[in-house]
Design a protein around this motif. Structure first.
Motif, PDB file in Angstrom:
ATOM      1  N   THR A 141       0.522  -1.310  -0.226  1.00 59.32           N
ATOM      2  CA  THR A 141       0.175  -0.076  -0.029  1.00 59.32           C
ATOM      3  C   THR A 141       0.897   1.139  -0.175  1.00 59.32           C
ATOM      4  N   GLY A 142       0.113   2.438   0.086  1.00 62.56           N
ATOM      5  CA  GLY A 142       1.216   3.440  -0.768  1.00 62.56           C
ATOM      6  C   GLY A 142       0.424   4.670  -0.833  1.00 62.56           C
ATOM      7  N   THR A 143       1.220   5.904  -0.972  1.00 64.35           N
ATOM      8  CA  THR A 143       0.448   7.405  -1.459  1.00 64.35           C
ATOM      9  C   THR A 143       1.137   7.689  -2.456  1.00 64.35           C
ATOM     10  N   PRO A 171      -4.943  11.576  -7.447  1.00 67.83           N
ATOM     11  CA  PRO A 171      -5.896  10.853  -7.868  1.00 67.83           C
ATOM     12  C   PRO A 171      -5.446  10.069  -9.217  1.00 67.83           C
ATOM     13  N   GLY A 172      -5.772   9.331  -9.425  1.00 71.80           N
ATOM     14  CA  GLY A 172      -6.045   8.487 -11.146  1.00 71.80           C
ATOM     15  C   GLY A 172      -4.817   8.216 -11.147  1.00 71.80           C
ATOM     16  N   LYS A 208      -3.858   7.346  -2.619  1.00 73.66           N
ATOM     17  CA  LYS A 208      -3.983   5.645  -1.943  1.00 73.66           C
ATOM     18  C   LYS A 208      -4.133   5.065  -2.367  1.00 73.66           C
ATOM     19  N   TYR A 209      -3.587   3.832  -2.788  1.00 71.10           N
ATOM     20  CA  TYR A 209      -3.165   2.116  -3.825  1.00 71.10           C
ATOM     21  C   TYR A 209      -3.080   1.815  -2.985  1.00 71.10           C
ATOM     22  N   SER A 210      -3.619   0.403  -3.046  1.00 73.10           N
ATOM     23  CA  SER A 210      -3.081  -1.042  -2.890  1.00 73.10           C
ATOM     24  C   SER A 210      -3.018  -1.777  -3.750  1.00 73.10           C
ATOM     25  N   ILE A 211      -2.218  -3.338  -3.921  1.00 73.86           N
ATOM     26  CA  ILE A 211      -1.585  -3.888  -5.047  1.00 73.86           C
ATOM     27  C   ILE A 211      -0.833  -5.305  -4.535  1.00 73.86           C
ATOM     28  N   GLN A 212      -1.168  -5.994  -4.878  1.00 76.78           N
ATOM     29  CA  GLN A 212      -1.032  -7.843  -4.801  1.00 76.78           C
ATOM     30  C   GLN A 212       1.023  -7.660  -5.643  1.00 76.78           C
ATOM     31  N   VAL A 213       1.391  -7.794  -4.960  1.00 74.46           N
ATOM     32  CA  VAL A 213       3.091  -8.625  -5.488  1.00 74.46           C
ATOM     33  C   VAL A 213       3.289  -9.851  -5.403  1.00 74.46           C
ATOM     34  N   LEU A 226       4.692   1.288   0.220  1.00 74.18           N
ATOM     35  CA  LEU A 226       5.851   2.393  -0.851  1.00 74.18           C
ATOM     36  C   LEU A 226       5.190   3.743  -1.169  1.00 74.18           C
ATOM     37  N   ASP A 227       5.396   4.826  -0.421  1.00 71.53           N
ATOM     38  CA  ASP A 227       5.051   6.092  -1.013  1.00 71.53           C
ATOM     39  C   ASP A 227       6.138   6.473  -1.735  1.00 71.53           C
TER      40      ASP A 227
END
Length: 480
Positions: free
Chosen positions: A34-36, A46-47, A66-71, A98-99
């Motif tokens: 996750t991060g910003t 945003p976007g 903000k975002y979140s992603i599976q690695v 990870l910002d």
């Protein structure tokens, strides 16, 4: 004997046990990051598109950035891209958070355009200039030369292609219309060297094309720029760029969009000529006033003996479906001191007429070397070799007055048994009537052309904004 119910219960327990072992193992292979994403002022963006590099997997930042992603592992690389900002690629490592801060990227008005003495930003331009960057979409088109490929790409540039003959299908270029009754074509400058041939260069080697439209070009190139200037900049390697090899190819077909309806019915043609000669003998003469017996004989025996009484459709004999193919291999790379670009290209065009073919080979090598902090030197070398095969100079006509209008249907094309080409058969026909196949096959013309260009330059930047440059070029040309 065990009941079916207990068997099903044991199978269900086994399946659940297997799933309980597999799911944790699968989950252990991926983890959430996750991060910003913010800009230089720490404002959320945003976007923003976040993708796993070289895959289609990704996500987009929300209204708070903000975002979140599976690695999958620590070596996963995340790509962050957003319009108006520089893209970034970051390796995840062992981080759970990870910002990212994206830097703004100036667009459009800061785009660099090649002009007379060097390059300027669009925002600083005072003259009338149009510019395009030759990308894969342009270079990948199946065109025989650069001049034809510029059609419709630049305002104020008129592109007129008057022939589709392979090897003779270059387009005439006019900037802002006809400026003189004499030669109105613009000056072509390739890599700062004037009087270049735009149709001999490989379109895959071009980085950008600029068109100088107004009188300001004359301050650099003099009276030769009275009709405008087309500046072509070829590709070079980039600083700190890893060496890479690129291959591109294209294949296209050509068919005439409009053609004449050739009269292959010879008795009908004789009848039309007979009527014309009888109504106006002063203009048409009496030598070709064909008799009724000749026409009736051809009409009856043409269905029996096609050799002695032919009805030839010459359009079917000399026309075909053409094609054009382009192949190009290039290599590029560089470090903090030097860079290079090398390419080899091949173009072959099969014309719409039989035995009309054109082949061109291109080679290029560009090299730049930073001698000192303020001194740079470089080499530009390119060569091309073409083979042009054709029958008539202008496709359907030639300087010797041979013309498809003289190709009558009453001539048999070729007799393979006797090895001879047919001639005039009808009584009263013009003895100079034209058998096109006798020219499109044994009387072909061949034109080969070889060209080499070499250029050496030295740049010296004594002060900021001041550049002194020396160019020396050599050109070799041979046509046979």
């Amino acid at each position: 004997m065990m009941s079916k119910k207990r068997i099903y219960e044991k199978r269900a327990i086994g399946i659940l046990f297997f799933i309980s072992l597999v799911i944790p193992a699968v989950m252990a292979q991926t983890r959430k990051v996750t991060g910003t994403v913010v800009d230089a002022n720490a404002s959320p963006l945003p976007g923003v598109r976040i993708t796993i590099k070289n895959t289609s997997k990704g996500t987009i930042s929300d209204i708070d950035g903000k975002y979140s992603i599976q690695v999958e592992d620590d070596k996963t690389i995340l790509s962050f891209s957003f319009l108006g900002f520089k893209s970034q690629d970051i390796t995840v490592g062992k981080r759970q958070t990870l910002d990212v801060t994206l830097e703004e990227e100036a667009l459009d008005m800061d785009e660099v355009v090649v002009v007379g003495y060097g390059s300027q930003r669009k925002v600083d331009l005072t003259g009338a200039v149009s510019a395009i960057t030759v990308d894969e979409a342009i270079a990948g088109r199946s065109v025989a030369n650069v001049s034809s490929g510029l059609s419709g790409l630049m305002p104020g540039l008129s592109v007129n292609q008057s022939s589709g003959m392979a090897g003779n299908n270059s387009a005439s270029l006019l900037i802002r219309g006809m400026g003189t009754i004499n030669n109105a074509e613009p000056l072509i400058v390739i890599d700062d060297m004037p009087d270049g041939d735009i149709n001999r260069i490989n379109i895959n080697d071009i980085e950008s094309i600029s068109v100088l439209k107004d009188a300001t070009a004359a301050s650099v190139y003099g009276s030769r720029a009275a009709n405008g200037v087309i500046l072509i900049k070829t590709k070079s390697g980039k600083t700190q760029e890893k060496a890479q090899i690129t291959f591109s190819g294209s294949y296209g077909w050509e068919k005439p969009t409009r053609s004449y309806d050739f009269i292959s019915n010879y008795p009908r043609a004789l009848t039309l000529q007979q009527i014309s000669a009888s109504t106006d003998p002063g203009s048409n003469g009496d030598k070709q006033n064909f008799k009724d017996g000749t026409i009736d004989q051809w009409l009856a025996l043409g269905m029996i003996d096609s050799k002695r009484y032919p009805n030839t459709d010459w359009w079917d004999y000399i026309m075909r479906t053409g094609n054009i193919q382009n192949y190009n291999v290039s290599a590029t790379g560089g470090n903090d001191k030097s860079n290079f670009f090398a390419s080899v290209g091949y173009m072959k065009q099969k014309g719409l007429q039989i035995n009309n073919d054109y082949e061109r080979y291109n080679a290029r090598f560009n090299f730049d070397y930073k001698v000192l902090d303020k001194v740079t030197t470089g080499l530009r070398f390119d060569g091309n070799w073409s083979q042009f095969r054709y029958a008539l100079d202008d496709g359907f006509t030639s300087s010797s007055n041979l013309d498809m209008q003289s190709a009558i249907a009453g001539i048999y094309p070729y007799d393979p048994t006797l090895g001879v080409y047919g001639g005039v058969m009808a009584y009263g026909e013009d003895p100079q009537a034209f058998n096109p196949l006798s020219y499109f096959t044994p009387q072909l013309k061949h034109k080969d052309r070889q060209e080499l260009n070499a250029q050496l330059y030295v740049d010296w930047k004594p002060l900021k904004g001041l550049v002194a440059r020396v160019d020396y070029g050599l050109k070799y040309y041979n046509e046979f």
